[in-house]
Design an enzyme around this catalytic site. Sequence first.
Site, short mmCIF file in Angstrom:
data_model
loop_
_atom_site.label_atom_id
_atom_site.label_comp_id
_atom_site.label_asym_id
_atom_site.label_seq_id
_atom_site.Cartn_x
_atom_site.Cartn_y
_atom_site.Cartn_z
CG ASP A 297 38.19 -13.02 0.65
OD1 ASP A 297 39.34 -13.01 0.15
OD2 ASP A 297 37.97 -12.66 1.82
CG ASP A 345 39.95 -8.85 4.54
OD1 ASP A 345 39.26 -9.19 3.57
OD2 ASP A 345 41.01 -9.42 4.87
#
Length: 433
Positions: A297, A345
């Site tokens: 990420d 997420d």
Amino acid sequence: MVKGFLRILCLSTSVFSSEVFSFAPHALPRGPSLILRSSAEDDVLQNPITSFMNNFKIQRQPATPVESEEERLKRLKREELLTLEEKEVERALKVKEDAIPYLLLLALQFLPLIGSDRIESITYFWGVATATVYVGGRQVTLEESEERVTSENALYAPIGASVSIGLLYVLIKAGFNPGALYAFGVTIFGALAISDIGVPLLRNVLPNSFAEAKVKVPGSISKSLGFGDEDLPLDGLTTLILGIGCTAAYWAPVAMEQKFLVSNVIAWALAMTSLGAISLGSFQTAAILLAGLFCYDIFWVFGTDVMMTVATKVEAPVKFLYTAPPPAEGAEMREYPFSVLGLGDIVIPGLFVRFMSKLDAALQPAKFSYFGAATAAYAFGLSACFVINEITHSGQPALLYLDPACIGSAIAVGAANGQLQDVWNFEESESED
């Protein structure tokens, strides 16, 4: 066994009291019909009870009917449906137990009616994400086993994700937008996810007769769809229709600003289904997965424009949307009219939070709950992400904040409970998957 012993003891007592030895009828071997009679002299010498016991006939026991293959399949189908119904009842009870977070999720869908300022969008994302992680970690699933992530899967997950997002980026830059094809596949799975997740929700809203009702479906249609039964549950058919309706609404020819909540509903159903279908297997595997995706990420958000390009150019219900606030006077219009929170997420750290509930069940901590601490850590990590986003006014890799918070909570609680080594070495047994 106790009843058999008492029965033998009673028979022995009655025999010895008459000073005549005899055998209980059930002690004789089973076979063809057999008649045993005592002699006339024995009849004179023995008392009436013994004479009665010695003059009897053993009948051949009727043979147990052999179950045909068709009967066996029907019996197995009935047992399967009974097990499924028991699971559905358990799911509905769990939803009822978690009624408050589910009602919070519902209430948040009306927040766009209040406004589209930054405070509303942050409240929406934070509330939806935290409540989903909580209820998703506690939900009861229909499947007995979950898809287990191995250490090899966890190790190569960032590589596979990088290849996927890189391919989408290359296609976009080449002038080909794969969004429609990608969204089509996602919405099909989304309709199925809604049909599954919606059943326990509707059972808590509608009367019991709704859960018990059946719908007669023509045999030809039932077989063609692979249902295998002409009497289908009304609740399952209703939620399937709702799922198909959401998919149809998603593809309606209107602007996404007018239907983004439909996209969010599909994304939520996919998140809940994913949380219930996948198990991290062991704490070490969970740590490997979260550490790898932590680096993934950070690299794709801070190091390149790949993540932001794919997130804004590929329109599919794999993210949560909220209309962005109008630009300040004199400022340029935003190229993408939404604030975004990626589905990953929620799902990636959510899998870890759900895994912590299994630590609670196995380790029985005396002081602090691993699941409760992980849920609080997720809420804290997401808050930190939003704060930094407001300060820097730039996109943030949410896993940068969420993964360390979740892993750190497990280590801290393990140390506080005196179970740190047990936490690190914890692994689900195959029967728990």
